[in-house]
Design an enzyme around this catalytic site. Sequence first.
Site, PDB file in Angstrom:
ATOM      1  N   LYS A  29       0.842  -1.193   0.000  1.00  0.00           N
ATOM      2  CA  LYS A  29       0.000   0.000   0.000  1.00  0.00           C
ATOM      3  C   LYS A  29       0.879   1.247   0.000  1.00  0.00           C
ATOM      4  O   LYS A  29       1.576   1.517   0.979  1.00  0.00           O
ATOM      5  CB  LYS A  29      -0.925   0.057   1.211  1.00  0.00           C
TER       6      LYS A  29
ATOM      7  N   GLU B 260      10.225   0.636  10.329  1.00  0.00           N
ATOM      8  CA  GLU B 260      11.198   1.718  10.175  1.00  0.00           C
ATOM      9  C   GLU B 260      10.434   2.999  10.434  1.00  0.00           C
ATOM     10  O   GLU B 260       9.587   3.397   9.626  1.00  0.00           O
ATOM     11  CB  GLU B 260      11.815   1.655   8.772  1.00  0.00           C
TER      12      GLU B 260
ATOM     13  N   CYS C  72      13.084  10.585   7.568  1.00  0.00           N
ATOM     14  CA  CYS C  72      13.061  10.061   8.935  1.00  0.00           C
ATOM     15  C   CYS C  72      14.433  10.114   9.572  1.00  0.00           C
ATOM     16  O   CYS C  72      14.555  10.234  10.780  1.00  0.00           O
ATOM     17  CB  CYS C  72      12.534   8.634   8.922  1.00  0.00           C
TER      18      CYS C  72
ATOM     19  N   GLU D 259       9.627  14.835  16.227  1.00  0.00           N
ATOM     20  CA  GLU D 259       9.985  14.812  14.816  1.00  0.00           C
ATOM     21  C   GLU D 259       9.096  15.811  14.072  1.00  0.00           C
ATOM     22  O   GLU D 259       7.873  15.719  14.122  1.00  0.00           O
ATOM     23  CB  GLU D 259       9.767  13.406  14.251  1.00  0.00           C
TER      24      GLU D 259
END
Lengths: 315, 476
Positions: B183, B257, B291, B388
């Site tokens: 996806k 991850e 990331c 983040e």
Amino acid sequence: MAERRGGKKAGKGGAAGAAQAPAVPARLAVRKIYKLYLGGAFPRSESGRSYPVTSNDGTHLANAALASRKDAREAVAAARKAFGGWSGRTAYNRGQILYRVAEVLEGRRDQFAARAVAAQGLSRARAEEVVSAAIDRWVYYAGWTDKVAQVVGGANPVSGPYYNHSAPEPTGVVVVFAPQNAPLLGLTSVLAPVIATGNTAVVVASETAPLAAVDLAEVLATSDLPGGVVGLLTGRVPELGPHLASHADVNALDLTGAGRDAVAFEEAAAQTLTRVVRPGPGADAGEEAWLDPDPGTSRMTPFLETKTVWHPVGV
Amino acid sequence: MIFEYAPAPESRSVVTLRESYGLFIDGEFAPAASGENLTSLNPADETKLAQVAVAGPEDVERAVAAARRAQETVWGRMSGAERGKYLFRIARIVQERSRELAVLESLDNGKPIKETRDVDLPLVAAHFFYYAGWADKLAHAGLGPDPKPLGVAAQVIPWNFPLLMLAWKIAPALATGNTVVLKPAETTPLTALVFAEICQEADLPPGVVNILTGAGDTGRALVEHPGVDKVAFTGSTEVGRQIARSVAGTDKRLTLELGGKGANIVYEDAAIDQAVEGIVSGIFFNQGHVCCAGSRLLVQESVADEVLTRLKERVARLRLGDPLDKNTDIGAINSAAQLERIRELTEAGEAEGAQRWSPACDIPESGYWFAPTIFTGVSQAHRVAREEIFGPVLSVLTFRTPDEAVVKANNTPYGLSAGVWTEKGSRMLWTAERLRAGVVWSNTFNKFDPTSPFGGYKESGYGREGGRHGLEAYVG
């Protein structure tokens, strides 16, 4: 004190007890109080609780400390404190200390074999086989400490002017739910790989057969293993496990002995992405399931992180 | 004398978009069972690019069944050498169509063409090429004498490197004999759909690769489907936690991850000009939608003023604008939602007392844009130092001693990446050894390679992608 009851004297008492005058022993045995192993010392549970431990046939063997949530937190704190030093030791040094564990255990093989006969009802021959295998398992992992990095790490041939390599590092603090029915060899088989790779461990011993674990802790304590590298809790998995599984300063769980609670602990671990090793097919089996002399790297790699370092090449 | 840049746009003509795209199941495109669609926008001007289907539970069912069938009847039985040849073939088609894919990726994602053309696409092709070669050599990978595929892999990928993340997921899964249902992200589905066409072009057996477009519900239905053997997810730590919880009690294998808050440590003896370039690529590459971005700059106090002065001079020269312009350094923010998150966190940074700086910068009138931003006077407790941001926002902290640098760098629940800048080798290695992060870039940053394992410590997830290590996630 509901958990505690008076010791049933093995082979004595019973219906005809009143008829005979009590014999005076030539020498009164010195009994051992089985305690926890935390930060290199042997304290009682802060809760003051203990619980009776019986052999497979129901004979009372001793009382073990019934660890509390606070003891579990102390164990994690001690393991975290010990992590920097232990993971910073050279692999050679860790190997020597694990080998020392084998040496000290070898010196006490008769004691461990006798206890296995008494507690688990093993034949003397089987008990000796199990103890020998446990000793050899420490030797096995002593040899792995300075080899696993070369087996699972290496240089990466990247497409560019860079030096690049990957090397394994210990994950951190690992909570080990020791196998319930394999109190010495099973415990050794799950604990040794965790500390061989530089992790520190908090062990929840087999609930019904915790004495071998405490005996083993005495071996660890006299083998130059720094305090806190292994913490040992005896008590109830359902009581201790939830706090350990959700503890934010725990990096990984070995759920081998977690039994029916394993799924709940895995769910709790998700909150801080704690690494999880699920109970394997032989998790409930006895010591005989752990006799394979070459378990390989499969119990080390789940508790290793891979670090990749890049540096440009140039003048 | 100042030379102005003339516009240098890459042509869009190489891309032929269909008006709408179906789901790719069992080798064919088909509409969603519900008939539901979503629209993918160009974030640089908010124009519609194409409609894509939204897969629901029935479609997930069909895709997983197709993948299972393909795994058991064709893909799992094929020799490794033949599987590898399909992957080599895919790598070659990607190379052949790389300009088209680069332009489409820039359109759908908003990232500069210079990055899609020079980073994303070359890495995509290299990744397939690399894992193609493993397919017939798995017995030599140190994963046992005869590693077996797990079965069907459910893979969910993010919007920041859409096609590259697809390659990271699909190439190792296929090389090891698994089949996949993937996806792509809701806002960047288009290159994955072109990849489906590439699978057709390569004559890949039907069902080996299935692509389900949709949003969070589609992803949840896929990873929670009882028929999948393996879940691989790249995305936010929050969703990662949910997935880890959902696989508890199943036999599914999981790799994650997740997020990061990478520290980029600059020691006083660093080559300052190189370090400044590294800081810039560390946080402004891909608009900071990375990331492993170096989003926390830790600079030694003695050189902090000099580094900051030069850094600001450099950032003032970054060119923000049309992603298809070959001179663009900073493209569009991928979505309105992401722009909102960046705004919220940067406002919190100001409110908590950090000093905010951005260069004078023309922002296009339509589309989602955010000027490169630097916060100084940041404390470790500030949200801009802890959370983040996933945008072009750098938080600057200082340190005095190497020990302090390491403690501050590791003071985060994340552990994905870190950087070290020093001319002294022993200090570099000392620092790298102590950083709790899966990738350490020393005197460089944001470098990637298919042979180089990538993945995090702590709450940045588990498992590695890339290299021999990347195979481990897909064999039992």
